[in-house]
Motif scaffolding. Structure first.
Motif, mmCIF file in Angstrom:
data_model
loop_
_atom_site.group_PDB
_atom_site.id
_atom_site.type_symbol
_atom_site.label_atom_id
_atom_site.label_comp_id
_atom_site.label_asym_id
_atom_site.label_seq_id
_atom_site.Cartn_x
_atom_site.Cartn_y
_atom_site.Cartn_z
ATOM 1 N N THR A 115 0.829 -1.213 0.000
ATOM 2 C CA THR A 115 0.000 0.000 0.000
ATOM 3 C C THR A 115 0.857 1.255 0.000
ATOM 4 O O THR A 115 0.558 2.236 -0.694
ATOM 5 N N TRP A 116 1.950 1.232 0.765
ATOM 6 C CA TRP A 116 2.755 2.440 0.962
ATOM 7 C C TRP A 116 3.493 2.875 -0.302
ATOM 8 O O TRP A 116 3.804 4.045 -0.462
ATOM 9 N N GLY A 117 3.717 1.961 -1.216
ATOM 10 C CA GLY A 117 4.394 2.316 -2.460
ATOM 11 C C GLY A 117 3.447 2.579 -3.615
ATOM 12 O O GLY A 117 3.886 2.855 -4.730
ATOM 13 N N ASP A 118 2.150 2.510 -3.359
ATOM 14 C CA ASP A 118 1.138 2.696 -4.407
ATOM 15 C C ASP A 118 0.677 4.156 -4.387
ATOM 16 O O ASP A 118 -0.019 4.580 -3.460
ATOM 17 N N GLU A 119 1.046 4.915 -5.400
ATOM 18 C CA GLU A 119 0.724 6.341 -5.442
ATOM 19 C C GLU A 119 -0.774 6.609 -5.580
ATOM 20 O O GLU A 119 -1.228 7.730 -5.368
ATOM 21 N N ARG A 120 -1.539 5.590 -5.920
ATOM 22 C CA ARG A 120 -2.989 5.772 -6.043
ATOM 23 C C ARG A 120 -3.681 5.790 -4.695
ATOM 24 O O ARG A 120 -4.839 6.203 -4.594
ATOM 25 N N LEU A 121 -2.981 5.326 -3.644
ATOM 26 C CA LEU A 121 -3.611 5.100 -2.352
ATOM 27 C C LEU A 121 -3.078 6.027 -1.271
ATOM 28 O O LEU A 121 -1.959 6.531 -1.366
ATOM 29 N N MET A 122 -3.879 6.210 -0.235
ATOM 30 C CA MET A 122 -3.452 6.924 0.955
ATOM 31 C C MET A 122 -4.069 6.232 2.170
ATOM 32 O O MET A 122 -5.084 5.534 2.055
ATOM 33 N N VAL A 123 -3.438 6.407 3.310
ATOM 34 C CA VAL A 123 -3.932 5.808 4.549
ATOM 35 C C VAL A 123 -4.320 6.928 5.498
ATOM 36 O O VAL A 123 -3.573 7.890 5.689
ATOM 37 N N GLU A 124 -5.516 6.805 6.063
ATOM 38 C CA GLU A 124 -6.002 7.781 7.034
ATOM 39 C C GLU A 124 -6.367 7.074 8.337
ATOM 40 O O GLU A 124 -6.748 5.900 8.337
ATOM 41 N N LYS A 125 -6.260 7.796 9.429
ATOM 42 C CA LYS A 125 -6.851 7.321 10.669
ATOM 43 C C LYS A 125 -8.357 7.204 10.444
ATOM 44 O O LYS A 125 -8.963 8.056 9.787
ATOM 45 N N PHE A 126 -8.947 6.151 10.968
ATOM 46 C CA PHE A 126 -10.403 6.112 10.978
ATOM 47 C C PHE A 126 -10.857 7.202 11.941
ATOM 48 O O PHE A 126 -10.267 7.389 13.004
ATOM 49 N N ALA A 127 -11.887 7.928 11.572
ATOM 50 C CA ALA A 127 -12.250 9.119 12.347
ATOM 51 C C ALA A 127 -12.575 8.806 13.804
ATOM 52 O O ALA A 127 -12.343 9.629 14.682
ATOM 53 N N PHE A 128 -13.109 7.602 14.059
ATOM 54 C CA PHE A 128 -13.475 7.217 15.418
ATOM 55 C C PHE A 128 -12.474 6.203 15.978
ATOM 56 O O PHE A 128 -11.757 5.534 15.234
ATOM 57 N N ASP A 129 -12.474 6.060 17.300
ATOM 58 C CA ASP A 129 -11.526 5.163 17.960
ATOM 59 C C ASP A 129 -11.909 3.698 17.830
ATOM 60 O O ASP A 129 -11.107 2.817 18.116
ATOM 61 N N SER A 130 -13.149 3.433 17.434
ATOM 62 C CA SER A 130 -13.583 2.053 17.273
ATOM 63 C C SER A 130 -14.406 1.924 15.998
ATOM 64 O O SER A 130 -14.803 2.923 15.391
ATOM 65 N N LEU A 131 -14.677 0.671 15.627
ATOM 66 C CA LEU A 131 -15.475 0.397 14.438
ATOM 67 C C LEU A 131 -16.882 -0.054 14.807
ATOM 68 O O LEU A 131 -17.579 -0.660 13.997
ATOM 69 N N ASP A 132 -17.292 0.276 16.009
ATOM 70 C CA ASP A 132 -18.626 -0.115 16.466
ATOM 71 C C ASP A 132 -19.705 0.539 15.602
ATOM 72 O O ASP A 132 -19.583 1.709 15.206
ATOM 73 N N LEU A 133 -20.748 -0.217 15.338
ATOM 74 C CA LEU A 133 -21.877 0.267 14.556
ATOM 75 C C LEU A 133 -23.052 0.585 15.488
ATOM 76 O O LEU A 133 -23.147 0.026 16.579
ATOM 77 N N PRO A 134 -23.975 1.462 15.061
ATOM 78 C CA PRO A 134 -23.976 2.202 13.791
ATOM 79 C C PRO A 134 -23.028 3.402 13.824
ATOM 80 O O PRO A 134 -22.515 3.770 14.879
ATOM 81 N N ILE A 135 -22.809 3.984 12.644
ATOM 82 C CA ILE A 135 -21.937 5.142 12.495
ATOM 83 C C ILE A 135 -22.757 6.323 11.970
ATOM 84 O O ILE A 135 -23.558 6.161 11.041
ATOM 85 N N VAL A 136 -22.563 7.474 12.565
ATOM 86 C CA VAL A 136 -23.264 8.683 12.132
ATOM 87 C C VAL A 136 -22.316 9.528 11.282
ATOM 88 O O VAL A 136 -21.234 9.911 11.730
ATOM 89 N N LYS A 137 -22.721 9.774 10.063
ATOM 90 C CA LYS A 137 -21.963 10.636 9.146
ATOM 91 C C LYS A 137 -22.852 11.794 8.727
ATOM 92 O O LYS A 137 -24.080 11.665 8.676
ATOM 93 N N HIS A 138 -22.242 12.917 8.432
ATOM 94 C CA HIS A 138 -22.979 14.112 8.017
ATOM 95 C C HIS A 138 -22.632 14.444 6.567
ATOM 96 O O HIS A 138 -21.498 14.229 6.122
ATOM 97 N N ARG A 139 -23.616 14.970 5.848
ATOM 98 C CA ARG A 139 -23.389 15.419 4.462
ATOM 99 C C ARG A 139 -23.937 16.826 4.299
ATOM 100 O O ARG A 139 -25.130 17.078 4.511
ATOM 101 N N TYR A 140 -23.050 17.742 3.907
ATOM 102 C CA TYR A 140 -23.394 19.142 3.658
ATOM 103 C C TYR A 140 -23.440 19.329 2.153
ATOM 104 O O TYR A 140 -22.430 19.153 1.462
ATOM 105 N N MET A 141 -24.625 19.645 1.620
ATOM 106 C CA MET A 141 -24.808 19.852 0.188
ATOM 107 C C MET A 141 -25.174 21.311 -0.063
ATOM 108 O O MET A 141 -25.871 21.935 0.740
#
Length: 301
Positions: free
Chosen positions: A177-203
């Motif tokens: 992954t680290w040598g693939d220029e098409r990709l990037m790695v981000e921290k997941f916004a939350f500390d866990s992957l527990d569901l459900p997840i609340v996301k916001h969309r501003y249009m």
């Protein structure tokens, strides 16, 4: 007059002059579906007595008084870079890139000490699929070659447009992954992957805005896994700052609320529209009405 984007707009694509010039990356792409919000707005301009010209190359004469740049590519090609200077007024004329590196606040490197979950995504918007479609539709040869490749190799499109992946820890990220220029790695916004997840969309389209609070039963927030969609609160200043930085007049920004701040995870300048969502959500229909009003006012100057 029909409200179908593929009927009313297509008939006017050959106009010598119009009230509004709409630039798309490919007429074939634009006419092949109805997934863009703009496709439901333009016929309503025509119902108001305005003419719309759809173009997939910069016009050199008979310019309309106004233009809307609707190029579904992460980086707008150079021939379109002077649109804002050539027209009296434009929408997204200066929004030339939505590359994730311009706004990501979560990006990390291989040696980062982050101990929580991470997500691997493409640096290009929407997994780079718009770029693939653009290359595919350039001419008959490219369409034929694309068909042959995807038929002979079932994994062809997957390799060109990698899916987003979520990992529990940074150590689980594949080394390549680290040598693939098409990709990037981000921290997941939350500390866990527990569901459900609340996301916001501003249009937004100019001054017309809607801010939605959406709940998902999926860590990648797939549309098929949405549980609820409702009006959200005020748009965080961090999110408005990203809109300003990307110079977006028309678009959508996805973000999470973490510790009271807006963390942007995606930005779009060619907004999608799900007809089923419009039927189910009255506030989305009302937002469409406000976008039409804003667009008509913009065209009239």
């Amino acid at each position: 007059m029909s409200t179908s984007a593929n009927s009313g707009i297509a008939m006017r694509a050959g106009l010598d002059v119009a009230d509004l010039d709409v630039y798309v990356e490919s007429l074939g792409n634009f006419r092949s579906g109805e997934e863009y919000s703009i496709q439901s707005l333009l016929p309503r301009l025509e119902q108001a007595g305005m003419t719309v010209r759809v173009l997939d190359r910069p016009a050199r004469e008979h310019l309309a008084p106004a233009a809307l740049l609707h190029i579904d590519l992460t980086d707008v090609p150079h021939p379109y870079h002077d649109i804002a200077r050539r027209y009296a007024r434009t929408i997204n004329g200066d929004a030339l890139s939505i590359h994730r590196q311009l706004y990501s606040s979560l990006r990390i490197g291989a040696g980062d000490g982050h101990s929580g979950p991470v997500i691997v995504k493409t640096v290009l918007n929407s997994r780079g699929r718009p770029e693939l479609r653009w290359r595919q539709y350039r001419n008959g040869w490219t369409r034929a070659m694309h068909f042959v490749r995807k038929t002979a190799d079932p994994g062809y499109k997957e390799r060109l447009c990698p899916r987003y992946r979520v990992y529990d820890t940074l150590a689980q990220v594949p080394p390549e992954t680290w040598g693939d220029e098409r990709l990037m790695v981000e921290k997941f916004a939350f500390d866990s992957l527990d569901l459900p997840i609340v996301k916001h969309r501003y249009m937004f389209l100019l001054g017309a805005e809607v801010n939605m609070r959406q709940t998902y039963n999926d860590v990648l927030c797939k549309g098929s896994e949405i549980i609820s969609n409702e009006i959200g609160g005020a748009v965080p200043p961090e999110v408005r700052a990203v809109r300003e930085r990307l110079r977006l007049d028309f678009g959508a920004i996805d973000y999470f609320i973490v510790d009271g701040k807006g963390i942007v995870v995606d930005a779009n300048k060619t907004v999608g529209s799900n007809p089923e969502w419009l039927k189910k959500n009255r506030f989305r229909q009302e937002f469409n009405d406000r976008m039409v009003e804003a667009l008509i006012e913009f065209v009239r100057g």
